[in-house]
Each structure stands twice: as structure tokens, then as C-alpha cells.
Design an enzyme around this catalytic site. Structure first.
Site, PDB file in Angstrom:
ATOM      1  N   ASP A 135     -13.531  14.875  -3.056  1.00 59.41           N
ATOM      2  CA  ASP A 135     -13.651  16.239  -3.584  1.00 59.41           C
ATOM      3  C   ASP A 135     -14.943  16.287  -4.394  1.00 59.41           C
ATOM      4  O   ASP A 135     -15.733  15.332  -4.339  1.00 59.41           O
ATOM      5  CB  ASP A 135     -12.408  16.559  -4.450  1.00 59.41           C
ATOM      6  CG  ASP A 135     -12.087  18.052  -4.467  1.00 59.41           C
ATOM      7  OD1 ASP A 135     -13.037  18.856  -4.633  1.00 59.41           O
ATOM      8  OD2 ASP A 135     -10.911  18.418  -4.317  1.00 59.41           O
TER       9      ASP A 135
ATOM     10  N   LYS B  57       0.854  -1.185   0.000  1.00 63.38           N
ATOM     11  CA  LYS B  57       0.000   0.000   0.000  1.00 63.38           C
ATOM     12  C   LYS B  57       0.891   1.236   0.000  1.00 63.38           C
ATOM     13  O   LYS B  57       1.751   1.394   0.870  1.00 63.38           O
ATOM     14  CB  LYS B  57      -0.888   0.011   1.245  1.00 63.38           C
ATOM     15  CG  LYS B  57      -1.816   1.215   1.301  1.00 63.38           C
ATOM     16  CD  LYS B  57      -2.876   1.047   2.366  1.00 63.38           C
ATOM     17  CE  LYS B  57      -2.449   1.574   3.706  1.00 63.38           C
ATOM     18  NZ  LYS B  57      -2.319   3.032   3.763  1.00 63.38           N
TER      19      LYS B  57
ATOM     20  N   ARG C 246       2.573  -0.531  10.790  1.00 66.40           N
ATOM     21  CA  ARG C 246       3.633  -0.456  11.792  1.00 66.40           C
ATOM     22  C   ARG C 246       4.059  -1.789  12.416  1.00 66.40           C
ATOM     23  O   ARG C 246       5.254  -1.988  12.632  1.00 66.40           O
ATOM     24  CB  ARG C 246       3.242   0.573  12.861  1.00 66.40           C
ATOM     25  CG  ARG C 246       3.320   1.996  12.323  1.00 66.40           C
ATOM     26  CD  ARG C 246       2.540   2.969  13.164  1.00 66.40           C
ATOM     27  NE  ARG C 246       1.099   2.759  13.032  1.00 66.40           N
ATOM     28  CZ  ARG C 246       0.173   3.492  13.630  1.00 66.40           C
ATOM     29  NH1 ARG C 246       0.541   4.492  14.406  1.00 66.40           N
ATOM     30  NH2 ARG C 246      -1.111   3.247  13.439  1.00 66.40           N
TER      31      ARG C 246
ATOM     32  N   THR D  34     -10.720   3.364  10.767  1.00 61.93           N
ATOM     33  CA  THR D  34     -10.603   2.455  11.921  1.00 61.93           C
ATOM     34  C   THR D  34     -10.012   3.147  13.149  1.00 61.93           C
ATOM     35  O   THR D  34     -10.007   2.586  14.235  1.00 61.93           O
ATOM     36  CB  THR D  34      -9.758   1.221  11.549  1.00 61.93           C
ATOM     37  OG1 THR D  34      -8.616   1.660  10.826  1.00 61.93           O
ATOM     38  CG2 THR D  34     -10.536   0.249  10.709  1.00 61.93           C
TER      39      THR D  34
ATOM     40  N   LYS E 224      -7.354   8.129  -0.621  1.00 60.18           N
ATOM     41  CA  LYS E 224      -8.677   8.493  -0.066  1.00 60.18           C
ATOM     42  C   LYS E 224      -9.218   9.752  -0.729  1.00 60.18           C
ATOM     43  O   LYS E 224      -9.438  10.776  -0.072  1.00 60.18           O
ATOM     44  CB  LYS E 224      -8.587   8.683   1.453  1.00 60.18           C
ATOM     45  CG  LYS E 224      -8.109   7.445   2.210  1.00 60.18           C
ATOM     46  CD  LYS E 224      -8.144   7.665   3.712  1.00 60.18           C
ATOM     47  CE  LYS E 224      -7.721   6.442   4.486  1.00 60.18           C
ATOM     48  NZ  LYS E 224      -6.299   6.110   4.381  1.00 60.18           N
TER      49      LYS E 224
ATOM     50  N   ASP F 146      -3.464   4.378  -1.663  1.00 60.59           N
ATOM     51  CA  ASP F 146      -4.401   4.814  -0.618  1.00 60.59           C
ATOM     52  C   ASP F 146      -4.337   6.335  -0.474  1.00 60.59           C
ATOM     53  O   ASP F 146      -3.654   6.853   0.399  1.00 60.59           O
ATOM     54  CB  ASP F 146      -4.000   4.102   0.689  1.00 60.59           C
ATOM     55  CG  ASP F 146      -4.859   4.482   1.874  1.00 60.59           C
ATOM     56  OD1 ASP F 146      -5.976   4.992   1.677  1.00 60.59           O
ATOM     57  OD2 ASP F 146      -4.407   4.250   3.012  1.00 60.59           O
TER      58      ASP F 146
HETATM   59  O1  C5P Z   1       0.352   1.106  10.989  1.00 60.92           O
HETATM   60  P1  C5P Z   1      -1.050   0.643  10.821  1.00 60.92           P
HETATM   61  O2  C5P Z   1      -1.196  -0.861  10.723  1.00 60.92           O
HETATM   62  O3  C5P Z   1      -2.018   1.247  11.817  1.00 60.92           O
HETATM   63  O4  C5P Z   1      -1.461   1.205   9.377  1.00 60.92           O
HETATM   64  C1  C5P Z   1      -2.751   1.107   8.848  1.00 60.92           C
HETATM   65  C2  C5P Z   1      -2.794   1.725   7.499  1.00 60.92           C
HETATM   66  O5  C5P Z   1      -4.120   1.620   6.986  1.00 60.92           O
HETATM   67  C3  C5P Z   1      -2.428   3.204   7.464  1.00 60.92           C
HETATM   68  O6  C5P Z   1      -1.673   3.398   6.280  1.00 60.92           O
HETATM   69  C4  C5P Z   1      -3.743   3.923   7.365  1.00 60.92           C
HETATM   70  O7  C5P Z   1      -3.661   5.090   6.584  1.00 60.92           O
HETATM   71  C5  C5P Z   1      -4.615   2.908   6.644  1.00 60.92           C
HETATM   72  N1  C5P Z   1      -6.039   3.009   6.915  1.00 60.92           N
HETATM   73  C6  C5P Z   1      -6.595   2.858   8.163  1.00 60.92           C
HETATM   74  N2  C5P Z   1      -7.950   2.956   8.352  1.00 60.92           N
HETATM   75  C7  C5P Z   1      -8.747   3.170   7.322  1.00 60.92           C
HETATM   76  C8  C5P Z   1      -8.201   3.327   6.046  1.00 60.92           C
HETATM   77  C9  C5P Z   1      -6.826   3.226   5.874  1.00 60.92           C
HETATM   78  O8  C5P Z   1      -5.871   2.624   9.117  1.00 60.92           O
HETATM   79  N3  C5P Z   1     -10.059   3.178   7.486  1.00 60.92           N
END
Ligand code: C5P
Length: 246
Positions: free
Chosen positions: A68, A36, A219, A127, A65, A63
């Protein structure tokens, strides 16, 4: 390890530059995961780095998002797709006209380069957001789950191929939107790892069991001392569920 499941793990390359991202991709190469590229990396390295990954044979989810007015989003979709980006997302909160414009622009731009329509996912509720924030700050008074399910249904009706949602809402959406609708679930944390800023979290196994097509993990992999080992452990957890490849 069940390699069929590998591409269903999306590793969020939330790093500062292409060099760091290349280092991670190199370490994860034997696992055949999907990558991603989000705002942090895209705003520095642009579509060129996405192309680099695609040209090297990787599956890539962009990603950004998009959110607009319909005409602007349609233009952005046309720009992405014409450069070969065929998996990305828009915000459901942009409304049905915006989502329809995105779906139509994606189909048209892909046709022009002889490709199948892109997979465009609608972002439902992040989330990181709890029901309390939704109610108290955003003044959305509907309970979270039916709200997310209704956003997913309208994304589907507009021609989007899936949504980004919490695995906590995945099984309901799966029931309403059917087997072919793609569910991408971030907020996934293997047992024993830190939540970070994520709020509605589940384990990889729970996400797959709930009907997720893809799980997104950043992460816990990218900041692990051994990213390949961390990713392999997550794939093992995902494989514990006897589901077939989508
Ligand atoms: O580091 P972590 O596992 O929290 O990363 C989650 C990834 O998913 C991030 O890049 C975040 O931008 C993306 N994301 C998210 N929740 C969403 C959409 C995308 O955490 N609803």
C-alpha cells in the site's frame, strides 16, 4: 533426523479456521517446524491466533504481503509489531519508499516493546507466476531472474532482512545479497506430489542446496493423509544437504 533443520521448514497453515489449524499444529508438534499464517486464516482468526501460537513457543511467519502507500504500510507494521508479530512480509513492488517505511516502523515499534527489530521479508515475484505471465500480462520485459535479483537487492538496501523468492533464483540472490540475507522459498514440492497452482517449483533438497534459509510447504503437508509423516519426509530431504544452521 537433524533437528537443527526443523525450524527451516515453514508449514503454511492455509486452512479456514483456528480449530483446523490447531489440529495440524498438534499433529506436527514433535517436529518443531515454523508455521505460516496467511490471509485465509488471518482474515478469520486475526492476530489473536498468531499470538496463541507465539505464546505456545512456536516460530510464526505472518504472510499478509503488505502492499500500500508507505504511510499505510508503516501503520500496519506498527500494529503487527506492537502485538508481538516479529516475522512477516511486504511486497517489493510497493517500491523503495514503502519498504524503507516498513523497515523503520518495524524497528521503532520493536524498540518500544523492548524487542529486536522484526524480520521483514520482501515478496519478489510469486512462485505461481511464470516468465510468460510476467512479460505478456504484466508487461515486465526484463528476464525473470535478473528482475528478481534486483528486487532483492533493493529490499536489502531498504533495510529488509530477506526476501520471499523461488529457489530457482535463490543462489543468485545469495551471491549478491550475502550469507546473512534470509531467503524464504515457497513453490517447494517433494518428489511425487502435485504441483497445484505453483509454477516455478523445486524439491526440498534443491531449495536448501540453492541457499534457501527457509522453505515453505503447504498442501503437500496439510492435505496429506498423515501430515506429520509428510513433514518428516520433507525434513529428511532437507537434511540430505550438509549445510549449517543459519
Ligand atoms: O500449498 P503450497 O505449498 O503451494 O503453499 C505455498 C504457500 O506459500 C502459500 O501459502 C502461498 O501463499 C505462499 N507463497 C507462495 N509464493 C510466494 C509467496 C508466498 O506460494 N511467492
Amino acid at each position: 533426523m537433524n533437528t537443527d533443520i526443523s525450524h527451516r521448514l515453514i508449514v503454511a497453515l492455509d486452512v479456514d479456521n483456528a480449530e483446523t489449524a490447531r489440529g495440524l499444529v498438534e499433529k506436527l508438534a514433535p517436529l518443531h517446524v515454523t508455521y505460516k499464517v496467511g490471509m485465509q486464516l488471518f482474515y478469520r482468526e486475526g492476530v489473536q491466533f498468531v499470538r496463541e501460537l507465539i505464546d505456545a513457543g512456536h516460530l510464526v511467519f505472518v504472510d499478509l504481503k503488505l502492499h500500500d502507500i508507505p504511510n499505510t504500510v508503516a501503520g500496519a507494521v506498527q500494529t503487527l509489531v506492537s502485538q508481538g508479530v516479529l516475522f512477516f512480509n511486504v511486497h517489493c513492488l510497493g517500491g523503495t519508499q514503502m519498504m524503507e517505511a516498513a523497515a523503520q516502523a518495524g524497528k521503532k515499534a520493536a524498540g518500544a516493546i523492548g524487542k529486536p527489530p522484526p524480520l521483514i521479508a520482501g515478496v519478489t515475484v510469486l512462485t505461481s507466476m511464470s516468465e510468460t505471465v510476467l512479460h505478456d500480462e504484466l508487461k515486465i520485459n526484463e528476464p525473470l531472474e535478473p528482475y528478481v535479483v534486483s528486487l532483492a537487492s533493493s529490499a536489502q538496501a531498504c533495510g529488509l532482512g530477506g526476501v520471499v523468492c523461488s529457489a530457482k533464483e535463490a543462489s543468485k540472490i545469495r551471491k549478491v545479497c550475502g550469507d546473512d540475507f534470509v531467503l524464504i522459498t515457497p513453490g517447494v514440492r517433494p518428489k511425487g506430489s502435485a504441483n497445484g497452482d505453483q509454477s516455478r517449483i523445486v524439491t526440498p533438497q534443491m531449495a536448501i542446496e540453492a541457499g534457501a534459509t527457509y522453505i515453505v510447504v503447504g498442501r503437500p503437508i496439510t492435505q496429506a493423509p498423515d501430515p506429520a509423516e509428510a513433514a518428516a519426509r520433507i525434513l529428511e530431504e532437507m537434511s540430505l544437504v550438509g549445510v549449517s544452521q543459519p
